[in-house]
Design a protein around this motif. Structure first.
Motif, mmCIF file in Angstrom:
data_model
loop_
_atom_site.group_PDB
_atom_site.id
_atom_site.type_symbol
_atom_site.label_atom_id
_atom_site.label_comp_id
_atom_site.label_asym_id
_atom_site.label_seq_id
_atom_site.Cartn_x
_atom_site.Cartn_y
_atom_site.Cartn_z
ATOM 1 N N GLU A 181 0.856 -1.175 0.000
ATOM 2 C CA GLU A 181 0.000 0.000 0.000
ATOM 3 C C GLU A 181 0.892 1.224 0.000
ATOM 4 N N ILE A 182 0.916 1.950 -1.118
ATOM 5 C CA ILE A 182 1.837 3.087 -1.220
ATOM 6 C C ILE A 182 1.206 4.280 -1.924
ATOM 7 N N ILE A 183 1.811 5.427 -1.689
ATOM 8 C CA ILE A 183 1.462 6.648 -2.409
ATOM 9 C C ILE A 183 2.613 6.925 -3.366
ATOM 10 N N VAL A 184 2.278 6.994 -4.660
ATOM 11 C CA VAL A 184 3.327 7.230 -5.661
ATOM 12 C C VAL A 184 3.162 8.631 -6.241
ATOM 13 N N ARG A 185 4.287 9.339 -6.331
ATOM 14 C CA ARG A 185 4.306 10.669 -6.957
ATOM 15 C C ARG A 185 5.161 10.591 -8.215
ATOM 16 N N PRO A 186 5.051 11.586 -9.091
ATOM 17 C CA PRO A 186 5.829 11.514 -10.335
ATOM 18 C C PRO A 186 7.318 11.278 -10.074
ATOM 19 N N GLU A 187 7.858 11.844 -8.998
ATOM 20 C CA GLU A 187 9.305 11.709 -8.766
ATOM 21 C C GLU A 187 9.712 10.296 -8.328
ATOM 22 N N ASN A 188 8.792 9.535 -7.792
ATOM 23 C CA ASN A 188 9.164 8.142 -7.505
ATOM 24 C C ASN A 188 8.273 7.132 -8.224
ATOM 25 N N PHE A 189 7.774 7.531 -9.395
ATOM 26 C CA PHE A 189 7.010 6.602 -10.237
ATOM 27 C C PHE A 189 7.911 5.433 -10.655
HETATM 28 C C1 NAG Z 1 7.167 8.712 -2.936
HETATM 29 O O1 NAG Z 1 7.596 9.954 -2.451
HETATM 30 C C2 NAG Z 1 6.764 10.530 -1.452
HETATM 31 C C3 NAG Z 1 7.333 11.883 -1.074
HETATM 32 O O2 NAG Z 1 7.868 12.541 -2.185
HETATM 33 C C4 NAG Z 1 6.693 9.620 -0.253
HETATM 34 O O3 NAG Z 1 5.746 10.124 0.682
HETATM 35 C C5 NAG Z 1 6.238 8.230 -0.660
HETATM 36 O O4 NAG Z 1 6.294 7.340 0.444
HETATM 37 C C6 NAG Z 1 7.142 7.714 -1.778
HETATM 38 N N1 NAG Z 1 6.627 6.418 -2.215
HETATM 39 C C7 NAG Z 1 7.401 5.366 -2.430
HETATM 40 C C8 NAG Z 1 6.721 4.135 -2.888
HETATM 41 O O5 NAG Z 1 8.613 5.399 -2.293
#
Ligand code: NAG
Ligand code: NAG
Length: 247
Positions: A181-189
């Motif tokens: 279960e994660i939150i993905v942003r463009p910088e860590n896609f």
């Molecule tokens: C992606 O980066 C955000 C912050 O920029 C962070 O909260 C989130 O946990 C990161 N997700 C993964 C899967 O690394």
């Protein structure tokens, strides 16, 4: 049969007794894990007494497997027939083609020339290879520029360990369970996620690919899938795997 009080005491005592036994077992009995179908040699770490009258291997406390006495080996029972061999010098027990039912604590008991008995234990755990996992997307919800991703790594057998990887390698420990279960942003896609399932003797991998934030790549064969595999390669090389083992 028993007085009320005695029964009660026994009920209270039994768990403690089991606890004591298992704690002792954890510390003193060496443990071996083997893949079903393999051959195993059970061997004590100390050297065997120079002279002995009799050497016996037991499967659990009471079932004899093989006994060496009067310069002759003798095997017992059907379970190990034609599968065991005793190495005379070391006292090691060689078992071919081990199966899950062979899992047990084995005892080697030696009757020394001075009439004293000495005993050693080894625990053998025989495991089947883990099944191939598949990854299900439970939820992929895009909001503004972030993606809430909930992936499930599915295997029929639940007694396995899970590990997840993305483009950056192994994901943090706190994320390691059957669900990711994660939150993905463009910088860590990441274009892919790999789920590794393992037990002490084997591991297998499942994969899922994404074309962009929250958008899953289609079936194998299309261009995006190839790109996905391409970026997966460095991670896969770490596992010494080939692409064929994954798709
Ligand atoms: C992606 O980066 C955000 C912050 O920029 C962070 O909260 C989130 O946990 C990161 N997700 C993964 C899967 O690394
Ligand atoms: C186990 O031992 C047997 C007999 O020595 C041999 O034929 C077989 O190939 C071995 N199996 C493995 C998996 O090494």
């Amino acid at each position: 049969m028993c007085s009320r009080r005695w029964c009660l005491d026994l009920k209270l005592l039994l768990p403690l007794l089991f606890l004591a036994i298992s704690i002792q077992a954890d510390h003193s009995v060496p443990e071996m894990f083997k893949l079903s179908g393999s051959n195993v040699t059970l061997q004590i770490s100390e050297s065997l007494p120079q002279d002995y009258k009799r050497l016996t291997w037991f499967y659990s406390h009471s079932q004899k497997i093989i006994e060496w006495e009067h310069n002759q080996p003798r095997t017992f029972g059907l379970q190990f027939r034609d599968r065991v061999q005793l190495i005379r010098q070391s006292g090691a027990l060689h078992i071919t083609n081990v199966q899950r039912e062979d899992s047990s604590t084995y005892f080697m008991r030696v009757l020394k020339t001075d009439g004293k008995l000495q005993e050693w234990k080894i625990t053998l755990k025989v495991l089947d290879p883990v099944p191939q996992p598949s990854i299900t997307i439970v939820k992929a919800k895009k909001e503004h520029n972030t993606c809430y991703l909930n992936l499930s790594c599915v295997v029929p057998d639940q007694s396995v360990n899970y590990r997840w990887y993305d483009y950056s390698g192994l994901l943090p420990k706190e994320l390691q369970s059957s669900r990711l279960e994660i939150i993905v942003r463009p910088e860590n896609f990441s274009k892919f996620y790999i789920c590794e399932v393992s037990n002490p003797v084997s591991s297998k991998y499942g994969t899922v690919c994404f074309t962009s934030l929250c958008i899953q790549a289609g079936s194998p064969g299309i261009t995006w899938f190839a790109t996905c595999l391409e970026v997966m390669v460095p991670i896969l090389l770490g596992f010494h795997l080939t692409l064929n083992e994954l798709i």
